[in-house]
Design a protein around this motif. Sequence first.
Motif, PDB file in Angstrom:
ATOM      1  N   GLY A   1       0.817  -1.206   0.000  1.00 58.65           N
ATOM      2  CA  GLY A   1       0.000   0.000   0.000  1.00 58.65           C
ATOM      3  C   GLY A   1       0.847   1.251   0.000  1.00 58.65           C
ATOM      4  N   GLY A   2       0.186   2.382  -0.146  1.00 61.01           N
ATOM      5  CA  GLY A   2       0.899   3.646  -0.137  1.00 61.01           C
ATOM      6  C   GLY A   2       0.074   4.752  -0.740  1.00 61.01           C
ATOM      7  N   LEU A   3       0.751   5.853  -1.016  1.00 63.94           N
ATOM      8  CA  LEU A   3       0.123   7.022  -1.619  1.00 63.94           C
ATOM      9  C   LEU A   3       0.387   7.011  -3.121  1.00 63.94           C
ATOM     10  CD1 LEU A   3      -1.256   9.826  -1.441  1.00 63.94           C
ATOM     11  CD2 LEU A   3       1.035  10.765  -0.973  1.00 63.94           C
ATOM     12  N   VAL A   4      -0.644   7.180  -3.895  1.00 61.86           N
ATOM     13  CA  VAL A   4      -0.501   7.189  -5.348  1.00 61.86           C
ATOM     14  C   VAL A   4      -1.408   8.263  -5.926  1.00 61.86           C
ATOM     15  CG1 VAL A   4      -2.259   5.399  -5.659  1.00 61.86           C
ATOM     16  CG2 VAL A   4      -0.508   5.718  -7.416  1.00 61.86           C
ATOM     17  N   GLN A   5      -0.988   8.843  -7.022  1.00 64.47           N
ATOM     18  CA  GLN A   5      -1.797   9.868  -7.676  1.00 64.47           C
ATOM     19  C   GLN A   5      -2.937   9.227  -8.455  1.00 64.47           C
ATOM     20  OE1 GLN A   5       0.812  12.301 -10.042  1.00 64.47           O
ATOM     21  NE2 GLN A   5       1.412  13.545  -8.286  1.00 64.47           N
ATOM     22  N   PRO A   6      -4.021   9.959  -8.642  1.00 67.19           N
ATOM     23  CA  PRO A   6      -5.108   9.443  -9.474  1.00 67.19           C
ATOM     24  C   PRO A   6      -4.581   9.030 -10.846  1.00 67.19           C
ATOM     25  CG  PRO A   6      -5.813  11.407  -8.318  1.00 67.19           C
ATOM     26  CD  PRO A   6      -4.352  11.273  -8.044  1.00 67.19           C
ATOM     27  N   GLY A   7      -5.064   7.884 -11.293  1.00 66.39           N
ATOM     28  CA  GLY A   7      -4.596   7.346 -12.562  1.00 66.39           C
ATOM     29  C   GLY A   7      -3.413   6.412 -12.433  1.00 66.39           C
ATOM     30  N   GLY A   8      -2.824   6.365 -11.268  1.00 65.93           N
ATOM     31  CA  GLY A   8      -1.668   5.515 -11.051  1.00 65.93           C
ATOM     32  C   GLY A   8      -2.039   4.078 -10.742  1.00 65.93           C
ATOM     33  N   SER A   9      -1.015   3.295 -10.472  1.00 62.50           N
ATOM     34  CA  SER A   9      -1.199   1.869 -10.211  1.00 62.50           C
ATOM     35  C   SER A   9      -0.485   1.450  -8.929  1.00 62.50           C
ATOM     36  CB  SER A   9      -0.641   1.040 -11.366  1.00 62.50           C
ATOM     37  OG  SER A   9      -1.312   1.321 -12.568  1.00 62.50           O
ATOM     38  N   LEU A  10      -1.000   0.417  -8.315  1.00 59.34           N
ATOM     39  CA  LEU A  10      -0.367  -0.215  -7.163  1.00 59.34           C
ATOM     40  C   LEU A  10      -0.620  -1.708  -7.231  1.00 59.34           C
ATOM     41  CD1 LEU A  10      -1.163   1.914  -3.956  1.00 59.34           C
ATOM     42  CD2 LEU A  10       1.091   1.498  -4.954  1.00 59.34           C
ATOM     43  N   THR A  11       0.326  -2.450  -6.686  1.00 59.26           N
ATOM     44  CA  THR A  11       0.122  -3.887  -6.545  1.00 59.26           C
ATOM     45  C   THR A  11       0.253  -4.251  -5.071  1.00 59.26           C
ATOM     46  OG1 THR A  11       1.011  -4.354  -8.736  1.00 59.26           O
ATOM     47  CG2 THR A  11       0.902  -6.180  -7.186  1.00 59.26           C
ATOM     48  N   LEU A  12      -0.797  -4.808  -4.536  1.00 54.74           N
ATOM     49  CA  LEU A  12      -0.793  -5.281  -3.159  1.00 54.74           C
ATOM     50  C   LEU A  12      -0.445  -6.766  -3.147  1.00 54.74           C
ATOM     51  CD1 LEU A  12      -4.060  -3.602  -1.833  1.00 54.74           C
ATOM     52  CD2 LEU A  12      -1.753  -2.644  -2.020  1.00 54.74           C
ATOM     53  N   SER A  13       0.203  -7.171  -2.085  1.00 51.60           N
ATOM     54  CA  SER A  13       0.575  -8.574  -1.953  1.00 51.60           C
ATOM     55  C   SER A  13       0.134  -9.100  -0.597  1.00 51.60           C
ATOM     56  CB  SER A  13       2.086  -8.722  -2.099  1.00 51.60           C
ATOM     57  OG  SER A  13       2.470 -10.079  -2.037  1.00 51.60           O
ATOM     58  N   CYS A  14      -0.288 -10.335  -0.585  1.00 60.90           N
ATOM     59  CA  CYS A  14      -0.698 -10.999   0.644  1.00 60.90           C
ATOM     60  C   CYS A  14       0.132 -12.267   0.801  1.00 60.90           C
ATOM     61  CB  CYS A  14      -2.180 -11.349   0.588  1.00 60.90           C
ATOM     62  SG  CYS A  14      -2.809 -12.224   2.036  1.00 60.90           S
ATOM     63  N   SER A  15       0.723 -12.430   1.954  1.00 54.27           N
ATOM     64  CA  SER A  15       1.530 -13.615   2.221  1.00 54.27           C
ATOM     65  C   SER A  15       1.085 -14.271   3.514  1.00 54.27           C
ATOM     66  CB  SER A  15       3.017 -13.257   2.293  1.00 54.27           C
ATOM     67  OG  SER A  15       3.238 -12.372   3.379  1.00 54.27           O
ATOM     68  N   ALA A  16       1.410 -15.539   3.643  1.00 55.37           N
ATOM     69  CA  ALA A  16       1.080 -16.283   4.856  1.00 55.37           C
ATOM     70  C   ALA A  16       2.124 -17.372   5.055  1.00 55.37           C
ATOM     71  CB  ALA A  16      -0.302 -16.898   4.750  1.00 55.37           C
ATOM     72  N   SER A  17       2.596 -17.477   6.249  1.00 55.62           N
ATOM     73  CA  SER A  17       3.564 -18.525   6.549  1.00 55.62           C
ATOM     74  C   SER A  17       2.830 -19.808   6.947  1.00 55.62           C
ATOM     75  CB  SER A  17       4.484 -18.085   7.692  1.00 55.62           C
ATOM     76  OG  SER A  17       3.723 -17.774   8.842  1.00 55.62           O
ATOM     77  N   ASP A  18       3.347 -20.914   6.492  1.00 50.90           N
ATOM     78  CA  ASP A  18       2.871 -22.229   6.921  1.00 50.90           C
ATOM     79  C   ASP A  18       1.479 -22.594   6.430  1.00 50.90           C
ATOM     80  OD1 ASP A  18       4.422 -21.676  10.131  1.00 50.90           O
ATOM     81  OD2 ASP A  18       5.241 -22.587   8.321  1.00 50.90           O
ATOM     82  N   VAL A  19       0.882 -21.742   5.589  1.00 53.29           N
ATOM     83  CA  VAL A  19      -0.419 -22.055   5.014  1.00 53.29           C
ATOM     84  C   VAL A  19      -0.349 -21.771   3.523  1.00 53.29           C
ATOM     85  CG1 VAL A  19      -2.845 -21.411   4.916  1.00 53.29           C
ATOM     86  CG2 VAL A  19      -1.687 -21.564   7.125  1.00 53.29           C
ATOM     87  N   SER A  20      -0.773 -22.707   2.718  1.00 56.42           N
ATOM     88  CA  SER A  20      -0.711 -22.525   1.277  1.00 56.42           C
ATOM     89  C   SER A  20      -2.014 -21.955   0.760  1.00 56.42           C
ATOM     90  CB  SER A  20      -0.430 -23.855   0.588  1.00 56.42           C
ATOM     91  OG  SER A  20      -0.448 -23.690  -0.805  1.00 56.42           O
TER      92      SER A  20
END
Length: 112
Positions: A9-28
């Motif tokens: 996450g973060g601050l982005v200007q309108p029209g911009g892009s972001l990629t969020l990631s989700c991770s978990a240990s020990d669970v697939s």
Amino acid sequence: QVQLVESGGGLVQPGGSLTLSCSASDVSFKFGQTNWYRQAPGKQRERVATISVTGVTNIANSLRGRFTISRDDDKNTVSLQMNRLKPEDTAVYYCHTNRLGYGQGTQVTVSS
């Protein structure tokens, strides 16, 4: 304690892009459905995207064409690619699985 961890996450200007990631240990992630939710200030939490065990994806109607969910089984992560972001996309974004519940969330702010 196994938990979901969101990042990107973060601050982005309108029209911009972001990629969020989700991770978990020990669970697939590949053994269960994973969802992304978001909650804007003063609003209810809403579902953004879902990816099934078989990799079938579903994006909330209002976000189709801008948001994409994907899963990397080698890295054991689920990502949310967000394009052409708008100020109304500002929210805390949460990863969710039925087994682990919600992560702590990551803030996305779309502002000039």
